[in-house]
Scaffold this active site. Structure first.
Site, mmCIF file in Angstrom:
data_model
loop_
_atom_site.group_PDB
_atom_site.id
_atom_site.type_symbol
_atom_site.label_atom_id
_atom_site.label_comp_id
_atom_site.label_asym_id
_atom_site.label_seq_id
_atom_site.Cartn_x
_atom_site.Cartn_y
_atom_site.Cartn_z
ATOM 1 N N GLY B 53 0.749 -1.244 0.000
ATOM 2 C CA GLY B 53 0.000 0.000 0.000
ATOM 3 C C GLY B 53 0.780 1.296 0.000
ATOM 4 N N TRP B 55 1.949 2.955 -2.564
ATOM 5 C CA TRP B 55 1.448 3.860 -3.607
ATOM 6 C C TRP B 55 0.133 4.490 -3.152
ATOM 7 C CZ3 TRP B 55 2.380 2.766 -9.495
ATOM 8 C CH2 TRP B 55 3.766 2.621 -9.715
ATOM 9 N N ASP B 78 -5.872 -5.407 -4.716
ATOM 10 C CA ASP B 78 -4.774 -6.378 -4.693
ATOM 11 C C ASP B 78 -5.303 -7.747 -4.314
ATOM 12 O OD1 ASP B 78 -1.443 -5.954 -4.528
ATOM 13 O OD2 ASP B 78 -2.197 -7.858 -3.765
ATOM 14 N N ASP B 94 -8.329 -10.506 -7.846
ATOM 15 C CA ASP B 94 -7.397 -10.703 -8.946
ATOM 16 C C ASP B 94 -7.760 -9.721 -10.048
ATOM 17 O OD1 ASP B 94 -6.008 -11.597 -11.131
ATOM 18 O OD2 ASP B 94 -6.970 -13.575 -11.205
ATOM 19 N N LYS B 159 3.835 -0.571 -14.143
ATOM 20 C CA LYS B 159 5.141 -1.220 -14.143
ATOM 21 C C LYS B 159 5.267 -2.089 -15.385
ATOM 22 C CE LYS B 159 6.636 -3.141 -10.404
ATOM 23 N NZ LYS B 159 7.232 -3.728 -9.264
HETATM 24 C C1 LIG Z 1 5.324 -4.725 -6.158
HETATM 25 S S1 LIG Z 1 3.879 -5.129 -5.309
HETATM 26 C C2 LIG Z 1 3.044 -3.608 -5.279
HETATM 27 C C3 LIG Z 1 3.577 -2.629 -4.282
HETATM 28 C C4 LIG Z 1 2.679 -1.450 -4.076
HETATM 29 N N1 LIG Z 1 2.568 -0.640 -5.282
HETATM 30 C C5 LIG Z 1 3.155 -0.589 -2.956
HETATM 31 O O1 LIG Z 1 3.659 0.496 -3.240
HETATM 32 O O2 LIG Z 1 3.027 -0.978 -1.810
HETATM 33 C C6 LIG Z 1 3.016 -6.101 -6.466
HETATM 34 C C7 LIG Z 1 1.660 -6.567 -6.034
HETATM 35 O O3 LIG Z 1 0.979 -7.118 -7.149
HETATM 36 C C8 LIG Z 1 0.017 -8.002 -6.637
HETATM 37 N N2 LIG Z 1 -0.542 -8.851 -7.679
HETATM 38 C C9 LIG Z 1 0.105 -9.751 -8.434
HETATM 39 N N3 LIG Z 1 -0.757 -10.355 -9.277
HETATM 40 C C10 LIG Z 1 -1.966 -9.805 -9.057
HETATM 41 C C11 LIG Z 1 -3.248 -10.015 -9.635
HETATM 42 N N4 LIG Z 1 -3.422 -10.905 -10.587
HETATM 43 N N5 LIG Z 1 -4.258 -9.274 -9.165
HETATM 44 C C12 LIG Z 1 -4.071 -8.368 -8.176
HETATM 45 N N6 LIG Z 1 -2.889 -8.132 -7.610
HETATM 46 C C13 LIG Z 1 -1.835 -8.844 -8.047
HETATM 47 C C14 LIG Z 1 0.768 -8.733 -5.579
HETATM 48 O O4 LIG Z 1 -0.100 -9.308 -4.665
HETATM 49 C C15 LIG Z 1 1.663 -7.639 -4.985
HETATM 50 O O5 LIG Z 1 1.131 -7.145 -3.800
#
Ligand SMILES: C[S@@+](CC[C@H](N)C(=O)[O-])C[C@H]1O[C@@H](n2cnc3c(N)ncnc32)[C@H](O)[C@@H]1O
EC number: 2.1.1.205
Lengths: 1149, 322
Positions: B53, B55, B78, B94, B159
């Protein structure tokens, strides 16, 4: 305007990539997928490679699905008589990424042939299954967006496409069933569920056009959901015969579900599927990250049947189990590694009533061997190579355990009844035992006939130790055995021992006394280890290498031969006739090298000597006529300070390691451990209670890996075994089909030279060194014409990532006169550097081994250095916080290659550039100069040595430094280096990952022009020409660089440009994680794209190019890229019609 | 190695703790904003793949300002649960799943968003091509959601892995946005293939009808164009962003950054809530993993019994790189 212009064509010569697919064809063949390359191994006899072919172009192979010969046997684990026999063609569906292709295996596994074009589907393929109940066999394909496609295999025509109403991304899928109509798709989702649905249920009858999605009007509903995992589902397996489904997840567990019959009349299986088991056992992801393959005993309580350890750190990427065929009780298990290696095991099933039961011998915990004798056992030994155990008690009783029961062999008189030492040996097929006592007496006798023994008075006082040493002359001749008894005052008595037989009395021993050895004086003056080594200096000579309790290694020579006759027999007789001379002192001593706790063993393999000690080290020794030198030190794992022995891995003797492959046996706190220094892991452990005990390790017969053996040891006055000795047959046999490279990413590569087979110059090998995240440095030989890659040596001295390498050639030391040209061997000084600010230096000697007919590499450690070594030595460091940065070395360049010392420039992550000197003879590394000018992580350095300049790069800028002052100041006291660079040019937006400098003499002027090429994180390639002038104002000479020209290609790669190398004076090859290797040329009008190739080396981090022998300067070079694996490419220049760069219209035609 | 070693290896990790961000990623969004002014005039934003969280924290602080602005709407999505944040609506789901997408759309009640951000990264399979593919699918799923909720002229930041097929994604994004830039914040490591696409001015092709039930599939290479092995033709400018004087994410700093301030170890701001590997780590820590001589069958709810407040550091095996 058209004119002829050259362009560069690249072609792959060799590839090492993660093994992402494996499949058995019956018991006979194994198919592997490595990158796009499909390889066929035949398993009959000793497994070997049959054929290899690139089938998926730019996709990686993820699955291999052989077509079942008849119906009803896909996904069926039953032994199947209908499987194609080897004299028929076997059709295979190969898939990976979005690609799918049909390949045939020719009858009798003769080869592989392409049976159709490469089909590119609209979406990522997760599973393919042959639908045999269709009028003619079709392919069902499950794709990543929870949909399935029905395909006509030969034409690639899409007959139907059906999506699930639950539109989502799948990480894994299985398509089960014999026909489209009845098939069931199991999807592993991101949201922890398994979903089951039937693709054939909605799309039925509606034909649709290839590629369009219009036909999926009504989407199929999910019929079952399996809940329980708490992470993404990575992998699935269904076992038809029992109706079980297994799923592996990011939560590091495997779940086993009862789902009943899927597809056919079973539909989506039972109404309420149940979770039968949750299995946790892996240290890391079940995807295989811990490199272990666990055979679970399904029938048991979820115990791990057996752990098969196999791959270097990166873990397992694929797994296959062969179907057991009728009449055989064994099956194959194969694993493919991220390291590119393939390992194979034969597993024997113990019960046949359950198809499932890949049950391996029950792991009973430790067993008492029920010793009942007089006194406490003090020594255990194993005899006969099997499970026969001999022990000697403190009451002087020698007993033997055979077939489960103990019997007394010999019982010494009163002299033996408070202390004794024992050693056994096999002489001419007869096991002979020697027992020493407190009063200097030694009883030697055959185990079979103790009465035929002899008593020797060896010393006045206590016999500290006994050693059996084989003395042989030359490799092949059978040696004679000597018994060494270490007595008081450092005197080591020696006898030769032979076994003879007499008709009346049976066996008897013939002993002849030899001149004793004298140990150097010290408090604990006794022998702990001895071995003989034959050296060839002019004539064959036997040397004795011994170790003592003080930790010293000693070299002894036998008495000067009295006559010139060389026969051992003669010599011995003479000695015994002449009588005993004064004791022989050591000719060379390495005092206390193994530390105060002493040497524990010395042994010899193929002319190389190895010693172990209670300092946790194995030392590889180089022997000379009268000197003894340590060539290399291997450390066991942290905390494993008590080494007892090295155990050689036999299978590698035929391999290419100059140093034999071995395991280190020793104690790690309360455990006995076998440590593999190459794979850096414990391959065997037994909780025996720790050091100070006698032990014997009995490998299972036929197990080349030595990992499945049994430890016999003494604990609390009794004899124990690490597991049951009852089952004497082995269950598992391991083979290495292909040796892996680094388990994780390779960060750097460097080419050392070329070697051709003596007498056959067509067999050429390129020798490379690589360094990687797995903290090892590997020396490889690659044969470009065949694509063979051999690991010659693995160096595991780094404690963190190896990020950069440098090498300077050296003449073959020692026999410089005749060595070089005769056997083409060559020698190099190699430097490696990386994490934890560690720098290592080695001398490598690359030569040819006539015996194995392969190149070999001999490694000599020269020096090692770490910036924070002082910190490590501080006593109280655990109590304080280390404030210094954890510096990494990012890049390295040789600044000056002198005879005495080599100067290196290192780019450091703490923002510094440092210059070190490394002396080969002094074995010293010294810091000469450092500058924190940039205050940023310095990413790359390159040097331009003639004028003592080097460039370094940081945060988008390139700086040029004049190091003349540093190089001129000879003594270390000066620190006369410059404080600012003489030129600094901003080139890139962010980090400069790669920097290469080449130089040209300007035709007209005497000035030097240097050409500097850089590659950036921004994907840009830049080339600068810089004129370097000497500015002679008054007394001081100063450099005055001048930027002449600067060209750039902003988006040379669509990803960071991570590595760059010079091909020829105006040509470069660049690599990037976009997986393209590009060739560039500098012309008068700018930088030109000369050619590119897709590479299967992901995460490209290093690249190196060199001219191909015999090829002309412009064309013919080799380029090696490393990253997740390694690929060797060949370049060729061809003429083509000129196309003006950037003119799109023309290009389109 | 002690707990301070990560502070030493990663300056932004340390700064994040000092400034109260839940993850070091916060700096990436802040540095992107420095360059592109992303938050100007934004009151409704979607944060996809938001956990833990940081962002959302940035959005919450930047959009709501000092006084809690009622007009501001931030929806964070998420797979993982996330500790609550002021003014942020959470959806656990998802983003590639149709029902999640529909839920997001519902939250906007017909209004549109001004900004969509996505920091999605796959659960690494270790298979390079698969990870890259899944990352691309996360981006495309985010783009698909974006086409439903973003106002014309709005911005999308996501990203992206600069891997083998990144140009295919660029060409797809260029269909929907008039300006696409590949940006690398200085807080993102030089060594990682991660970058961010900043897509400005949403302008879908005329007549484009967003369709939720069909996923947006990635493009294929144009064989005639020799896109696979020819020169790079899809030009998306690269921009390194963030202040040049900012900390260098690749550099290793001493713990004592300046002489005036004594180094002090700080615990993580907000540890992850229930990571998937939690149970396995619990078992391992307590030596309960199945071995060759012991069973591993535990009641499924063994987890509920274990104390969640015990060591909640992210597992070293999962995140540990030397
Ligand atoms: C790099 S982290 C994000 C960090 C976040 N932006 C922050 O600043 O705290 C990537 C996130 O993508 C989520 N994620 C991966 N695949 C996903 C999906 N299919 N649907 C939703 N979230 C997903 C993961 O659970 C993970 O928490």
């Amino acid at each position: 305007m058209t004119s002829a212009e050259s362009c560069t064509v690249l072609e792959s010569c060799a590839l090492v990539a993660p093994v992402t697919a494996l499949e058995f064809l019956r018991d006979d063949y194994l198919l592997t997928g490595e990158g796009p390359i499909l390889t066929l191994f035949s398993l009959e006899g000793s497994p070997r490679l049959r054929a290899s072919q690139n089938v998926l172009q730019n996709f990686r192979i993820h699955g291999i699905r052989p077509k079942p010969q008849t119906r009803h046997d896909a996904h069926d684990a039953k032994p199947n008589p209908d499987q194609p026999t080897s004299d028929e063609i076997t059709e295979l569906a190969i898939f990976g990424g979005k690609g799918l292709r049909l390949i045939n295996v020719s009858p009798c596994g003769r080869g592989l042939e392409v049976a159709g074009p490469l089909m590119e589907l609209q979406d990522w393929v997760l599973d393919v299954s042959w639908l045999m109940d269709e009028p003619c066999p079709l392919l069902g394909v499950s794709i990543a967006h929870n949909a399935a496609i029905l395909l006509e295999p030969q034409s690639g025509k899409v007959l139907s496409l059906c999506s699930c109403a639950e539109a989502c991304l799948l990480y894994s899928a299985l398509l089960i069933g014999q026909s489209w109509e009845e098939s069931v798709l199991v999807g592993g989702t991101v949201f922890n569920q398994l979903v089951l649905w039937r693709p054939g249920r909605t799309g039925t009858g509606r034909q649709c056009q290839a590629g369009t999605q219009a036909c999926a009007l009504t989407d199929a509903q999910v019929e079952r959901r399996l809940l329980g995992h708490s992470g993404v589902i990575f992998s699935l397996f269904y076992l038809q015969s029992s109706g079980w489904l297994a799923s592996a997840s990011d939560d590091r567990s495997v779940r086993l579900w009862h789902v009943g019959e899927l597809s056919g009349s079973g539909g989506c299986g039972v109404e309420v599927p149940t979770c039968l088991r949750v299995l946790y056992g892996h240290q890391a992801r079940v995807a295989g990250e811990d490199g272990a393959c666990l055979l679970w005993e399904w029938e048991g309580e979820g115990r791990v049947g057996r752990t098969l350890k196999s791959h270097r750190s990166g873990g397992i990427r694929s797994l296959a189990v062969s179907n057991a065929s009728v009449g055989k009780r064994s099956r194959w298990v194969a694993t493919g590694g991220a390291d590119g290696g393939v390992r194979l095991w034969k597993v024997v099933e113990q019960s046949t009533n359950s198809e499932l039961k890949v049950e391996v011998e029950k792991e009973d915990s430790q067993m008492y061997l029920g010793f009942e004798g007089i006194g406490c056992p003090k020594v255990v030994r194993s005899v006969g190579g099997g499970h026969t155990v001999v022990t000697c008690t403190d009451q002087g009783q020698v007993s033997m355990r055979q077939d489960g029961s103990w019997k007394e062999i010999w019982h010494g008189g009163p002299d033996f009844q408070s202390y004794c030492v024992m050693e056994v040996v096999c002489i001419q097929g007869v096991w002979v035992c020697a027992v020493g006592n407190l009063n200097g007496g030694v009883q030697v006798f055959p185990l079979r006939q103790p009465g035929g023994g002899t008593f020797l008075q060896a010393s006045e006082g206590k016999i500290h130790s006994l050693q059996w040493v084989e003395r042989r002359i030359g490799a092949c001749s059978r040696g004679s055995w000597c018994l060494l008894a270490s007595g008081s005052e450092g005197l080591v008595q020696r006898w030769t021992v032979e076994v003879a037989e007499n008709e009346e009395t049976g066996l008897f021993l013939v002993l002849r006394k030899m001149t004793p050895f004298l140990l150097p004086p010290c408090a604990k003056q006794w022998l702990t280890a001895a071995v003989t080594v034959t050296i060839h200096s002019g004539k064959k000579k036997v040397l004795w290498v011994c170790g003592d309790r003080r930790g010293s290694l000693l070299l002894y020579k036998d008495e000067k031969e009295k006559s010139q006759r060389e026969s051992v027999q003669e010599e011995d007789t003479q000695e015994s006739v002449v009588g005993i001379n004064a004791p022989i002192p050591a000719v060379a001593t390495l005092f206390g090298v193994h530390g105060k706790q002493g040497v524990t063993s010395v042994c010899e393999r193929r002319g190389v000597c190895y010693s172990t000690g209670r300092d946790g080290c194995v030392r590889v020794l180089a022997l000379n006529k009268d000197s003894l030198n340590v060539r290399r030190v291997h450390h066991a794992c942290k905390g494993m300070d008590w080494l007892e022995k090295v155990l050689f891995l036999d299978y590698s003797e035929k391999g290419t390691f100059f140093e034999a492959r071995f395991l280190m046996a020793g104690f790690h706190s309360v455990e006995f451990v076998l440590w593999d220094p190459i794979r850096q892991e414990k391959v065997f452990t037994a909780a025996c209670g720790g050091g100070h005990r006698s032990w014997a390790y009995i490998p299972s017969s036929g197990d080349q890996t030595l990992e499945q053996g049994t430890l016999i040891f003494i604990k609390q006055g009794t004899i124990m075994a690490s597991r049951s000795l009852a089952s004497s047959t082995t269950e598992i046999r391991g083979h290495t089909l292909r040796e892996g490279l680094h388990g994780r990413g390779l960060a750097c590569v460097c080419r050392l030279g070329e070697l051709s087979k003596p007498g056959d110059s067509s067999e050429k090998w390129e020798v490379l060194v690589t360094g990687g995240e797995d903290t090892t440095v590997n020396v490889l030989a690659v044969r470009p014409d065949q694509g063979t890659v051999k690991v010659l040596a693995v160096i595991a001295d780094h404690i963190s990532n190896v990020r950069t390498l440098a090498a300077v050639p050296r003449g073959a030391k020692g026999d410089e006169t005749n060595g070089r040209c005769r056997d083409m061997s060559f020698s190099t000084l190699v430097f490696s550097a990386g994490g934890r600010a560690q720098l290592q230096c080695y001398r490598l000697l690359i030569g040819w081994d006539e015996q194995t007919n392969l190149p070999t590499c001999q490694v000599t450690q020269i020096a090692g250095h770490r910036l924070d070594e002082k910190w490590e030595r501080r006593r109280n460091r655990h109590k304080t916080v280390k404030m210094d940065p954890e510096t990494r070395y990012m890049s390295m360049a040789v600044v000056q290659d002198g005879v005495e010392e080599v100067l290196l420039a290192l780019a450091c992550s703490d923002g510094a550039v440092r210059i070190f000197s490394v002396g080969e003879d002094s074995r010293k590394v010294e810091l000469l100069w450092e500058s924190f000018y940039h205050q940023r992580c310095v990413l790359s350095v390159a040097s331009y040595s003639l004028e003592d300049i080097y460039g370094k790069t940081v945060n988008g800028a390139v700086a040029l430094w004049d190091l003349t002052a540093v190089l001129d100041s000879k003594s270390g006291d000066s620190w006369l280096g410059p404080s600012v660079p003489c030129l600094s040019v901003p080139v890139h937006q962010s980090g400069v990952n790669a920097l290469v400098i080449s130089k040209q003499r300007h035709q007209q002027t005497p000035d030097d022009i240097i050409t500097m090429a850089t590659g950036g994180d921004d994907g840009q390639l830049s080339v600068m020409k810089i004129k370097v002038e000497m500015n002679q104002s008054d007394q001081t000479e100063s450099l005055c660089p001048q930027l002449l020209s600067h060209w750039s290609v902003p988006l040379a790669h669509s990803a960071p440009l991570t590595a760059l190398t010079t091909l020829s004076s105006a040509r470069w090859a660049s690599a990037s994680p976009d997986q393209r290797v590009c060739v560039w040329r500098l012309c008068d009008d700018g930088l030109h794209h000369q050619g590119a190739m897709f590479t299967h080396t992901a995460d490209a981090a290093g690249v190196w190019a060199w001219q191909r022998e015999g090829a002309n300067i412009q064309g013919g070079a080799y380029v090696v890229v490393c990253g997740q694996g390694l690929q060797l490419l060949k370049t060729k220049e061809i003429e083509r019609r000129k196309v003006v760069f950037g003119d799109r219209n023309k290009q389109k035609m | 190695m002690g707990r301070s070693s990560k502070d030493k290896r990663d300056i932004y990790y340390r700064l994040a703790k000092e400034e109260g961000w839940r993850a070091r990623s916060a700096f990436k969004l802040l540095q992107l904003d420095e360059e592109f002014n992303l938050f100007k005039g934004v009151s409704r934003a979607v944060d996809l793949c938001a956990a833990p969280g940081s962002w959302s924290q940035v959005l919450s602080r930047k959009l709501r300002g000092k006084e809690s602005n009622e007009d501001v709407k931030i929806v964070a999505v998420d797979l993982q649960a996330m500790a609550p944040l002021p003014g942020v609506t959470q959806i656990q789901g998802d983003i590639t799943k149709i029902s999640t997408a529909q839920e997001i759309i519902r939250h906007f009640e017909g209004q549109s968003a001004d900004l969509v951000v996505c920091d999605g990264a796959p659960d690494v399979t270790g298979l390079h091509d698969v990870d890259e593919y899944i990352q691309a699918q996360l981006l495309l799923a985010a783009l698909n959601i974006t086409t439903h909720v973003l106002k014309p002229g709005g911005n999308f930041v996501a990203k992206i892995f600069r891997g083998k097929d990144v140009t295919l994604l660029y060409s797809q994004l260029k269909i929907f946005f008039s300006s696409v830039t590949c940006a690398k914040p200085r807080s993102s490591r030089n060594s990682s293939i991660e970058a961010f696409v900043v897509c400005q001015n949403y302008s879908p092709p005329e007549g484009y009808v967003p369709n939720m039930s069909n996923p947006l599939l990635d493009h294929s290479y144009d064989v005639d164009f020799n896109q696979l092995e020819g020169p790079n033709r899809i030009i998306v400018p690269f921009l390194a962003c963030g202040d040049l004087s900012a900390f260098d994410s690749d550099r290793t700093y001493p713990l004592q950054l300046d002489s005036s301030k004594e180094y002090q170890y700080l615990p993580p701001t907000q540890p992850p809530i229930r990571p998937p590997y939690q149970k396995a780590c619990h078992l391992r820590r307590n030596n309960l993993l199945a071995k060759e001589d012991s069973a591993s069958v535990l009641p499924d709810d063994a987890l509920s019994a274990m104390s969640l407040d015990s060591k909640q550091e992210t597992d070293t095996a999962a995140s540990g790189s030397r």
